[in-house]
Design a protein around this motif. Structure first.
Motif, PDB file in Angstrom:
ATOM      1  N   THR A  33      57.432  30.629  44.041  1.00  7.82           N
ATOM      2  CA  THR A  33      57.160  31.771  45.047  1.00  7.82           C
ATOM      3  C   THR A  33      55.725  31.831  45.050  1.00  7.82           C
ATOM      4  O   THR A  33      54.860  31.504  44.288  1.00  7.82           O
ATOM      5  N   PRO A  34      55.190  32.171  46.383  1.00 12.68           N
ATOM      6  CA  PRO A  34      53.721  32.575  46.586  1.00 12.68           C
ATOM      7  C   PRO A  34      53.193  33.322  45.546  1.00 12.68           C
ATOM      8  O   PRO A  34      53.991  34.446  45.302  1.00 12.68           O
ATOM      9  N   LYS A  35      51.925  33.499  45.427  1.00 15.32           N
ATOM     10  CA  LYS A  35      51.279  34.015  44.375  1.00 15.32           C
ATOM     11  C   LYS A  35      49.978  34.498  44.831  1.00 15.32           C
ATOM     12  O   LYS A  35      49.408  34.086  45.800  1.00 15.32           O
ATOM     13  N   LYS A  36      49.244  35.361  44.302  1.00 15.16           N
ATOM     14  CA  LYS A  36      47.945  35.779  44.341  1.00 15.16           C
ATOM     15  C   LYS A  36      47.177  35.815  42.743  1.00 15.16           C
ATOM     16  O   LYS A  36      47.777  36.065  42.008  1.00 15.16           O
ATOM     17  N   VAL A  37      45.767  35.570  42.983  1.00 16.44           N
ATOM     18  CA  VAL A  37      45.097  35.587  41.738  1.00 16.44           C
ATOM     19  C   VAL A  37      43.760  36.443  42.195  1.00 16.44           C
ATOM     20  O   VAL A  37      43.099  36.263  43.258  1.00 16.44           O
ATOM     21  N   ALA A  38      43.474  37.413  41.060  1.00 16.87           N
ATOM     22  CA  ALA A  38      42.347  38.504  41.513  1.00 16.87           C
ATOM     23  C   ALA A  38      41.900  38.698  40.371  1.00 16.87           C
ATOM     24  O   ALA A  38      42.171  38.757  39.126  1.00 16.87           O
ATOM     25  N   VAL A  39      40.691  39.502  40.341  1.00 16.00           N
ATOM     26  CA  VAL A  39      39.769  39.750  39.240  1.00 16.00           C
ATOM     27  C   VAL A  39      39.691  41.327  39.409  1.00 16.00           C
ATOM     28  O   VAL A  39      39.008  41.877  40.478  1.00 16.00           O
ATOM     29  N   VAL A  40      40.394  42.034  38.584  1.00 20.97           N
ATOM     30  CA  VAL A  40      40.108  43.510  38.581  1.00 20.97           C
ATOM     31  C   VAL A  40      39.253  44.179  37.664  1.00 20.97           C
ATOM     32  O   VAL A  40      39.150  43.793  36.540  1.00 20.97           O
ATOM     33  N   LEU A  41      38.378  45.238  38.022  1.00 25.12           N
ATOM     34  CA  LEU A  41      37.527  45.925  37.279  1.00 25.12           C
ATOM     35  C   LEU A  41      37.999  47.098  37.129  1.00 25.12           C
ATOM     36  O   LEU A  41      38.555  47.867  37.881  1.00 25.12           O
ATOM     37  N   GLU A  42      37.858  47.603  35.823  1.00 24.56           N
ATOM     38  CA  GLU A  42      38.298  48.847  35.455  1.00 24.56           C
ATOM     39  C   GLU A  42      37.106  49.502  34.554  1.00 24.56           C
ATOM     40  O   GLU A  42      36.712  48.677  33.810  1.00 24.56           O
ATOM     41  N   THR A  43      37.200  50.787  34.414  1.00 21.52           N
ATOM     42  CA  THR A  43      36.050  51.475  33.465  1.00 21.52           C
ATOM     43  C   THR A  43      36.659  52.805  33.082  1.00 21.52           C
ATOM     44  O   THR A  43      37.469  53.475  33.503  1.00 21.52           O
ATOM     45  N   ALA A  44      36.012  53.063  31.623  1.00 21.50           N
ATOM     46  CA  ALA A  44      36.376  54.313  31.035  1.00 21.50           C
ATOM     47  C   ALA A  44      35.203  55.260  31.269  1.00 21.50           C
ATOM     48  O   ALA A  44      35.329  56.641  31.014  1.00 21.50           O
TER      49      ALA A  44
ATOM     50  N   ARG B  77      38.712  48.544  40.796  1.00 18.95           N
ATOM     51  CA  ARG B  77      38.450  47.938  41.961  1.00 18.95           C
ATOM     52  C   ARG B  77      38.640  46.171  42.150  1.00 18.95           C
ATOM     53  O   ARG B  77      38.646  45.716  40.929  1.00 18.95           O
ATOM     54  N   LEU B  78      38.665  45.775  43.087  1.00 22.32           N
ATOM     55  CA  LEU B  78      38.703  44.077  42.988  1.00 22.32           C
ATOM     56  C   LEU B  78      37.331  43.700  42.950  1.00 22.32           C
ATOM     57  O   LEU B  78      36.280  44.170  43.713  1.00 22.32           O
ATOM     58  N   LEU B  79      37.078  42.763  42.058  1.00 19.97           N
ATOM     59  CA  LEU B  79      35.738  41.998  42.288  1.00 19.97           C
ATOM     60  C   LEU B  79      35.448  41.454  43.605  1.00 19.97           C
ATOM     61  O   LEU B  79      34.105  41.859  44.199  1.00 19.97           O
ATOM     62  N   VAL B  80      36.167  41.123  44.397  1.00 17.88           N
ATOM     63  CA  VAL B  80      36.170  40.494  45.449  1.00 17.88           C
ATOM     64  C   VAL B  80      37.399  40.857  46.414  1.00 17.88           C
ATOM     65  O   VAL B  80      38.413  40.508  46.243  1.00 17.88           O
TER      66      VAL B  80
END
Length: 420
Positions: free
Chosen positions: A133-144, A193-196
């Motif tokens: 099935t279709p997918k997405k790839v993402a880079v997620v940013l988190e911080t404490a 947030r997403l990196l892009v």
């Protein structure tokens, strides 16, 4: 970026047989210190240490070529194409490289790689949707932290495709054609947030590959997660319950310190005096691989191929005659890009320029050529494939930026020679 097995690697095999593309034999011959030999069935380039002396090489080679009925004039022509390895030195600098390429063929959704970084960093992700099935790839940013400002300074990702060489070349063209970026992302405890942002809009259909490289700087610690998730799923909601996927057998992922490698030489190259010379990149003998750690479980890892490393090549030159540069693939099919700086002028170099890829026309060595190679001779042959990197004034500095492209084979040679 598929590699061979660990046992082979430990024996000195250096190649890149990526995504079903068999590595072809090297047509550029190595000197006594590194004798490259092709395996017709396995398609790998084997590098072995040799201790043969190099004295009297011209006379020995002439005898070898003469034994095969080659006229003296032809021997002289061959000798005129002789090259020797140029001694270079390198050191690693810059920030942290996050490399995500395992599992390469992703069979389920999850976290592909994750680590926390501060300051200058680069993330490279290279994954194929191996689901139905279709997918997405993402880079997620988190911080404490209360606030982390992430400044994206450079980067690119190609459109997903089943043409893996096209993906590799397009991503590199985008990365090396990118001028300084100034994207600023504000990450807080409550707001990952997403990196892009465009990552959440890019659909990865079954069988398609996605490949991206981004440089950024984080003002406070940020946790960087590369994820594959459903095409209709919110990435932030998915991340709250997602698990880290195990490495595949190649284990090409990890965190590495020193994301840039400076390559230079103490000796100044003079084209009229020194003739044609070369130095290898990505062979793990003269150009060693980075070692690091898989932050998901603490395991030590090796970046076989130095993917994601930005090479800055500065070979000092002098003389009235211009110097011409070439790149020659040794491991097989190759497609990428580079950037050249001469003064304030920047040139984007597609590798190769006039076709989608090259490195596919090499053939097995004739017996006399193989024997000459065994004697320590390095020379250009009619089978050597070259990408022209341009001609430059020898009395002015020139810098090349290079990074091993995804979906291509290694190692490569960088060649310098008199323009004429």
């Amino acid at each position: 970026m598929e590699e061979g097995n660990q046992e082979s690697m430990n024996k000195g095999i250096v190649w890149k047989g990526t995504l079903g593309i068999s590595a072809l034999c090297a047509a550029l011959l190595f000197p006594a210190a590194r004798s490259a030999q092709a395996h017709p069935t396995g398609g790998t380039t084997v590098v072995r240490e040799r201790g043969a002396a190099e004295g009297g090489i011209r006379s020995r080679v002439a005898a070898i070529l003469g034994d095969n009925g080659i006229p003296a004039q032809r021997i002289s022509q061959q000798a005129s194409r002789m090259m020797h390895r140029w001694e270079v030195e390198s050191h690693d600098t810059g920030g942290t490289l996050l490399f995500s390429d395992s599992p390469e063929y992703v069979k389920e959704t999850g976290i592909l790689y994750r680590d926390t970084v501060t300051g200058a960093a680069r993330v490279l992700y290279y994954h194929l949707n191996d689901t139905a099935t279709p997918k997405k790839v993402a880079v997620v940013l988190e911080t404490a932290a209360d606030l982390a400002v992430v400044s994206v300074t450079r980067g690119a990702a190609s459109a997903p495709s089943i043409d893996y060489l096209r993906v590799g070349k397009a991503t590199q063209i985008g990365y090396f054609d990118t001028h300084e970026m100034s994207e600023r992302i504000h990450v807080t405890k409550e707001r990952p947030r997403l990196l892009v942002p465009a990552m959440d809009e890019t659909i990865l259909n079954p069988g398609e590959l996605v490949y991206g490289v981004y440089d950024f700087d984080a003002s406070a610690p940020v946790r960087v997660s590369v994820i594959m998730y459903g095409a209709d799923i919110d990435p932030f909601a998915f991340l709250r319950t997602a698990r880290v996927l195990p490495r595949d057998e190649v284990a090409l992922r990890g965190t590495f310190q020193g994301m840039s490698r400076i390559v230079t030489s103490q000796r100044i190259y003079h084209p009229g005096r020194d003739g044609a010379v070369y130095f290898p990149i990505g062979d793990n003998l003269h150009d060693t691989y980075l070692t690091g750690v898989d932050a998901t479980d603490g395991a030590p890892v090796v970046n076989y191929g130095n993917y994601g490393v930005l090479y800055q090549i500065n070979i000092p030159t002098m003389g009235r005659e211009r110097t011409r540069y070439f790149l020659s693939p040794l491991g097989g099919v190759y497609a990428g890009a580079m950037r050249a700086w001469s003064g304030r002028r920047m040139r984007l170099l597609e590798i190769p320029a006039n076709r989608p890829y090259f490195g596919d026309q090499t053939v097995l060595e004739p017996e006399n050529v193989a024997r000459a190679r065994e004697e320590g001779l390095l020379f250009l042959t009619q089978y050597t494939e070259l990408a022209d990197l341009g001609s430059y004034e020898s009395d002015r500095p020139v810098q090349f930026e290079y990074s091993p492209p995804g979906a291509s084979n290694l190692p490569v040679n960088i060649i310098l020679m008199p323009e004429k």
